[in-house]
Enzyme design. Structure first.
Site, PDB file in Angstrom:
ATOM      1  N   GLU A  24      36.596  14.900  81.441  1.00 59.96           N
ATOM      2  CA  GLU A  24      35.618  14.871  82.537  1.00 59.96           C
ATOM      3  C   GLU A  24      35.662  16.123  83.410  1.00 59.96           C
ATOM      4  OE1 GLU A  24      34.980  10.098  83.191  1.00 59.96           O
ATOM      5  OE2 GLU A  24      36.884  10.930  83.839  1.00 59.96           O
ATOM      6  N   ASP A  30      28.315   4.412  77.527  1.00 55.86           N
ATOM      7  CA  ASP A  30      28.283   3.189  76.711  1.00 55.86           C
ATOM      8  C   ASP A  30      27.663   2.082  77.556  1.00 55.86           C
ATOM      9  OD1 ASP A  30      31.279   3.529  77.900  1.00 55.86           O
ATOM     10  OD2 ASP A  30      30.606   1.457  78.034  1.00 55.86           O
TER      11      ASP A  30
HETATM   12  O1  4EH Z   1      38.812   6.437  82.807  1.00 57.24           O
HETATM   13  C1  4EH Z   1      38.372   5.309  82.100  1.00 57.24           C
HETATM   14  C2  4EH Z   1      37.884   5.675  80.718  1.00 57.24           C
HETATM   15  C3  4EH Z   1      37.931   4.535  79.715  1.00 57.24           C
HETATM   16  S1  4EH Z   1      39.528   4.001  79.251  1.00 57.24           S
HETATM   17  C4  4EH Z   1      37.139   4.738  82.787  1.00 57.24           C
HETATM   18  N1  4EH Z   1      36.095   5.640  82.328  1.00 57.24           N
HETATM   19  C5  4EH Z   1      36.418   6.026  80.968  1.00 57.24           C
HETATM   20  C6  4EH Z   1      34.707   5.178  82.559  1.00 57.24           C
HETATM   21  C7  4EH Z   1      34.134   4.164  81.604  1.00 57.24           C
HETATM   22  C8  4EH Z   1      34.401   2.800  81.603  1.00 57.24           C
HETATM   23  N2  4EH Z   1      35.234   2.008  82.333  1.00 57.24           N
HETATM   24  C9  4EH Z   1      35.243   0.676  82.089  1.00 57.24           C
HETATM   25  C10 4EH Z   1      33.196   4.402  80.622  1.00 57.24           C
HETATM   26  N3  4EH Z   1      32.852   3.234  80.012  1.00 57.24           N
HETATM   27  C11 4EH Z   1      33.569   2.220  80.593  1.00 57.24           C
HETATM   28  C12 4EH Z   1      33.631   0.825  80.376  1.00 57.24           C
HETATM   29  N4  4EH Z   1      34.495   0.085  81.149  1.00 57.24           N
HETATM   30  N5  4EH Z   1      32.885   0.215  79.442  1.00 57.24           N
HETATM   31  C13 4EH Z   1      39.981   4.987  77.919  1.00 57.24           C
HETATM   32  C14 4EH Z   1      39.124   5.638  77.113  1.00 57.24           C
HETATM   33  N6  4EH Z   1      39.532   6.402  76.100  1.00 57.24           N
HETATM   34  C15 4EH Z   1      40.816   6.535  75.850  1.00 57.24           C
HETATM   35  C16 4EH Z   1      41.712   5.864  76.645  1.00 57.24           C
HETATM   36  N7  4EH Z   1      41.283   5.104  77.653  1.00 57.24           N
END
Ligand code: 4EH
Length: 229
Positions: A12, A196
């Site tokens: 990010e 997403d």
């Molecule tokens: O920092 C976390 C990341 C996912 S965990 C929150 N961010 C991305 C935003 C996000 C989010 N949060 C909750 C995007 N989509 C989301 C969702 N629910 N559906 C992560 C991701 N990749 C590797 C390890 N951990």
């Protein structure tokens, strides 16, 4: 002026570091802070690591140690509102912690005594963002963000967040930054591009669109910085 920019994941903040290139590094609490001098302002950029605890530490460090006077969050989020599609850019109007539950004592979900369910973002920064979006012809949507220490990838949980908190998007850090900035009286704004839809396919969608969505948010944050110099 000193401005702090926070992302949760390395991905990010990478686009922002590329935009500024020249920086000095500070390491605090296993966090790297990139200090940038840009025209008449100083900028500190850091990624906190995932979740509300990490985001709170990074926001607190930016404010108390690096003396940031404004905080901007740039990152990605899961879309909850059906009108929010992957790639869309969202400006948070207010944020809540969806995983706070002391309802056993009669409190509403998301409520902590001496705090409030929602924390609103800074109207001056938001108005500046909306002005820039209009001038540049960028579609900037506005909505409520729910934050919690869970990656949401389930239709039931998603509909709970919409129903209980009127949330438009979900992520894992924004409300923590909001709490810290609010308590320290630091104006802040939160930008999230949709990676997403927080449903069964969220993990695959997230992996596919993280880089692209992170870039969309970072490009807009750069515009805000240019307007503040
Ligand atoms: O920092 C976390 C990341 C996912 S965990 C929150 N961010 C991305 C935003 C996000 C989010 N949060 C909750 C995007 N989509 C989301 C969702 N629910 N559906 C992560 C991701 N990749 C590797 C390890 N951990």
């Amino acid at each position: 002026m000193i401005i702090g920019i926070i992302g949760a994941m390395q991905e990010e903040i990478t686009p922002l570091l590329k935009m500024f290139q020249d920086y000095k590094i500070h390491k605090i609490a296993n966090n790297t802070f990139y200090e940038i001098t840009h025209k008449n302002i100083k900028i500190f950029i850091a990624y906190s690591k995932i979740g509300k605890v990490h985001a709170s530490i990074t926001a607190t460090t930016l404010i108390t140690l690096f003396k940031c006077e404004k905080i901007i969050f740039s990152g990605v989020a899961g879309g909850l509102h059906p009108d929010l599609k992957v790639g869309d850019l969202l400006l948070a109007t207010k944020l809540c912690q969806h995983d706070v539950d002391i309802s056993a004592f009669g409190h509403p979900l998301g409520f902590i005594p001496e705090s409030s369910i929602y924390i609103t973002t800074d109207s001056t920064l938001n108005n500046l963002a909306k002005q820039i979006a209009q001038k540049k012809g960028i579609l900037l949507k506005e909505g409520v963000i729910a934050s919690g220490d869970q990656f949401i990838h389930d239709a039931n949980k998603k509909h709970f967040l919409i129903k209980e908190f009127k949330a438009d998007a979900v992520e894992m850090e924004g409300a923590a930054v909001a709490v810290v900035c609010n308590l320290f009286n630091i104006p802040f704004c939160i930008f999230r591009s949709i990676s997403d839809s927080a449903d069964q396919e969220a993990d695959i969608s997230f992996d596919t669109f993280l880089e692209q969505a992170a870039n969309t948010s970072a490009i807009f944050v750069k515009e805000i910085i240019e307007a503040l110099v």
